[in-house]
Structures are given as C-alpha cells and as structure tokens.
Design an enzyme around this catalytic site. Sequence first.
Site, short mmCIF file in Angstrom:
data_model
loop_
_atom_site.label_atom_id
_atom_site.label_comp_id
_atom_site.label_asym_id
_atom_site.label_seq_id
_atom_site.Cartn_x
_atom_site.Cartn_y
_atom_site.Cartn_z
CD GLU A 110 -2.60 -0.91 2.75
OE1 GLU A 110 -2.49 0.17 3.46
OE2 GLU A 110 -3.09 -1.99 3.01
CE LYS A 112 5.26 5.04 7.07
NZ LYS A 112 5.25 6.36 7.23
CB CYS A 406 13.95 48.23 2.71
SG CYS A 406 12.63 47.78 1.60
#
Length: 668
Positions: A110, A112, A406
Amino acid sequence: MTIQEKIEQLRTELNEHNYRYYVLAQPTISDFDFDMKLKELESLEKENPTFFDSNSPTQRVGGQITKEFNTVKHRNTMLSLSNTYSKEEIEEFITRAQKQFDDALEFVCELKYDGAAISITYKNGELFQAVTRGDGSQGDDISTNVRTINSIPLKLKGDFPTDFDIRGEIFMTLDGFNKLNEDRVELGFEPFANPRNSAAGTLKMQDSSIVAKRPLDSYLYYVVTKDQTIENHYDSILKASEWGFKTPQPDVDFIRKAKNIEEIWSFIDYWDKERNNLPFEIDGIVIKVNSFRKQQELGFTAKAPRWAIAYKFKAEQVSTILEEVTYQVGRTGAITPVANLKPVSLAGTTVKRASLHNKDQIEKLDLHIRDHVFVEKGGEIIPKIVGVDTNNRDQSLQPVAFIENCPECSTTLVRKEGEAQHYCPNDVGCPPQIKGRIQHFISRKAMNIDGLGSETIDTFVEHGLVKDYADLYQLREEQILELEGFKQKSTLNILKGLEESRNIPFEKTLFALGIRYVGETVAKKLAKHYKTIDALIAASKEELVTVDEIGDRIAESVVNFFVSEENITAINRLKEAGLQFAIEEQEGASQKLESLKFVVSGVFSKYSREEIKNLVEKNGGVIASSVSSKTNYIIAGDGMGPSKKAKAEKLGVTIISENEFEVMISGK
Ligand code: IVH
C-alpha cells in the site's frame, strides 16, 4: 410522511450523494440540487430541534468550538511501523515472517500516506469518536473536527460490524496546501512547513467551521475488528469501501497483493517514479502480511507489528550552486530571502530558486555564496536547501550577509523580539508594500473590484496616481485615459467596479484594510462583534482578546493598525467615499449564498434584473458580469443570450430560473 421520516430520508439521501461526490468522485446530482436538499434539511432541523443528530450531513459545516480536547485511551494501542530504506531489509522481513509458517505467505502493498494518523470508532454504523494517535496509548478526541471532513462517512452502509475501530490517515492535498499557504503569507502568518504539519495543525483547531473550510481528505487503511468472517486485510479494505469509507483502491494501484520480493519491489519501483504525479504526498510504501490469522501469530514487538514494515522513499535530492541571495518585500513589509541557484533538474522540474525563510535559517545552514548546496522538494511549490557540501567549499568563499536595509526603499530593517522575520517599517513609502496593500484591497475576497488587476495597480502607483487605497476613489476618468494602454471601455469598467464596491459589506471592507493577521474569518468575527468600525477603533487590547478566537497577537496588531494616523485618515476618506463601515441589519439579509458567484441574464417576470442582483448580494452572493469556470449559477430569465447559454453548458454551470432562485434564498 412524518417530519421525522422526512428528516431521515433527506439525511440518507444527502449522505449517499456526499459519498458519491467525495469518495467515488462520481456525483449523480448537480451541486444546486444538493444545496437545495441540504438547505431543506437545515431548516427542518432548525424547526424541529428534538431531532438533532451530531451525524447529520448538516453538521459537516462545523461551528462547534472546542476549548480543550478530551484525552481518550485507545482500546487498541496505535503502534507505529518499523522503517527501512533498503530492499535487503524487506527481504529479511519476509524471511523472518515466513519462518513461522509452512505455506507461502501473501503480502499486501500500500501507499504510505504522509498525514496525521487517526483512529475512528463506529458504533451501530455511526461515527462515535475520532481520536488522534497521541502517544499511541492515548490521544485527543477530535470528533467535531473530523466530522467536517467530507470523505469520512458519518453513517455507514451495508453489513458493517456493530462496534469497531478503523484507522487511517488524514492529509491535505498539495493544491489545497499551497493555496492555504499563499493566503497565510498574505496575512503575515508563517506558512506551514509541509502538508503533513498543516493537516495535523488543522485537526487541532478549536473552531470546527475553519476546519470545514480546509482541504482535508482521508484514506482508511486498517480495520481493527474481532469479526471472524473477514479473513484477511485485503478483503477488510474492500469491505470498508463498501461500508462507505475512502480506502485504497486496486484499480488505481493504491493497493496490490504480492507473493514475493520481486512483486513487492515492482510496486515500490512503480510508485517511486509515479509519486510525483499524485495529488497528495506519500513518503513510502507499507507492506503487510495479508492473513489476519497469521498477523495474530506474528504478533507485535513493543513498538510495532511484526506483520508489517514501511519502506521509506529517499527524498529526491540534487546538488547545485548557490549563485546569489535576493530579498523579496511582501505586502506587510516582511522580508523573505530567496536563494538563486544554478538551474538544476529535480523531480521532473527545473529548479532555479529555493526559499530560505529568514536570517536564522541562513545562519543555521552557514551558507556561503557559491556554495554547493543540496536541494530537496517537498509539498511546497518552491524547493528548499537542506544542507551544504562543506567539503566542496573554496576557502575564499564569503558567508551570506543578511541585508540591513530594505532592497526597495533602503529603510533600516527591524526585527521584533520573538519573531523570525525581518520587516521594512516604511509601510507608507515602500513601493511593494504600497502596491501589495492596494492589490490586497481590490482582490476577489476583499473589495472584489471588477476591472482592476495587479498590473493596473502597479501602473497607477508608478505614475503617482494612487499612494493608498483611499486614493482609488478619487480617480477621474481623464487621469486614467492619459495613461498608455487605457481605452474608454476599460476605464469606465474600472470606475464602475469602484462604484459597485461601495456596497461591499463591512466585514469584507474590514478584511480589505489589510490589518496583519486579520484574515477573512477574523474580520467576520470582529465585524459581527463590534458592528461598526468606530467601535472597533475604540476597543482596547484587553477588550479585543475577550472576543472568541482573538488572541494576543491579533489584538495587538489591530490596536497598532488604528494607532497609525495614516490608517485613520485613509479610513475616514473611505467613509467619505461611501464604503460600508457598519453592519447593515437588512431585512431579509443572510449569508445563504456565501461566496457563490452568480451571473444574471435575461428578463424576469417578478423582479427587475437589478432587484435580482441586489437579492444575490444581500444574501452574501457575488455578482459577475460574464460566465467563467468560477461561476456557480446563472439566473436566467427570458431571452438570455445564446452565447452565454452555450458557454454555461460547455463549462457545466448550473442554470436556474427566478423561481428556483427564490427557493434558494427563502431557505424552505
Ligand atoms: S498500517 C499497526 N498503513 O505510518 C500499524 N500505516 O510509520 C498500522 N501510515 O502510524 C499502520 N500509510 O500513521 C499503515 N497504508 C498505511 C499507512 C500507514 C501511512 C502511517 C500511520 C502509522 C505510520 C507508521
């Protein structure tokens, strides 16, 4: 039919349609018909509260607040699985298990699933309790939140055991996760690190109506029952599917039987390549012994079953060179460093950039410009740097120096205590902040201004036409026409969109202001509680935290926003422009059509077209001028244009009459 019978009939019908839509992905009725039935049930339940049922389909929208989740002891311990990364270890697992039996073992492979494990108890075919894994022996009762997940059945069908537990995984789809994170970043919240964290975090939220809106899904992969009639795991999964659960299906290869290591390996090999095409994340493959009797004989170690093993995929990783670190400035002034990489191919895409989150992250990685870095891709759109190849580092390389100013407006950056992010404090003068705030203001979920887009806002700001959102309402036709590329029609469209936005309700206007941490839901709560902007402005931090769901962080941010003179001036100008800053207690108003998009076309017998549009908006719906894939309904009168009709049919948009619309808003 008695009222009780009618209620039961609607519940059964809606449960079945829900199952067909969310589990089978094969709906047999239109969204419209589903909504109508749900509304009918809602009003019957409201009028007859004695028939309340916590497993009614109406409960999926949530609404219940859990202050503290109850701790519940698991009746069967929730163990984990032993992990392996190699084929040899799977071979050893097979040999060890096979040793106990004469006949050949059969295995089941299957996926996971990478989410949050859940154990759900069903009694007499009804969801009784849903509990998190916790420490394995006890977890939290999160039933109210789990009830909102559409693929989890509230009532079962067929020949289910009367009392049993079923386990599985709750996860978030990749699309849903990425959209959620985009919204979070917009609001100034830290994004979730990966879909698993966001699923686990969502399941522990106090307000189940928020959980209901998050894109959670499930796969159930383990039926814990003493029922002797089911002999093996594979059959139990097929059975659970018949009972109404979303389980791994063999036809899409989510589950497959295997006899030996070759068959197991071929499943692993297939999914190692294919997993990038799944709409959710998996982190490996689980291999289980099929027979329940043999599982029992193999038993458990203290930590994990001896009858199962998990093979974990190695995360795909590549090495490339860090060429440069650049910095982005968000709407809230948050600075995000971005690694610019030498382009490299990873999991099917070319990677040029990776997110670095913040300064601490850069320091933790000890990044130097031109370092060889390892890049991995998780659920995020942008991959991340997980390490540096320091052996490959030239002595002359310089460490990355985080900027102090900035990159857009040169203002010195600040970092608040306890926060990881740096900010540019120049909110009134920094171009991306100005643009970002206005873009947020006009966006669909906020003022929803037709005709205005991000690029137009950029142009307006660059030409000095607007400096904040209040300036939008002072725009004149001739000013816009002067700009290159603006024709009369698009200009009038913009002005019309602005005009119409004056009717947008207070809660959306409040959201549009762009107060940090105030998202749609919080804005709604604040608007409902305070009723007017003036009452909200006057509220102190201590008062704000008494409002449901408002914590210190939001309260502080709200207070700070209104301390700013610029913000108050902007609000006053918006008030003058006629925007809604109070809840209008309109007669007949509701949120029944919340976030549904309507197109109104043709001539009607009972109402004028404008009246219908007003009714849509009064009930929380949104009017659009043209049909698109986002349109939910077309309200059609006589003489609706044939091109609109053809487009609607092509896109599968539901067309309704004015009578059907009346039913929709009457709630009968
Ligand atoms: S079976 C007794 N099957 O993996 C063991 N687990 O690492 C029952 N998981 O806690 C677990 N997909 O949360 C099983 N197909 C699957 C799974 C699965 C994911 C998770 C589960 C478990 C963890 C162990």
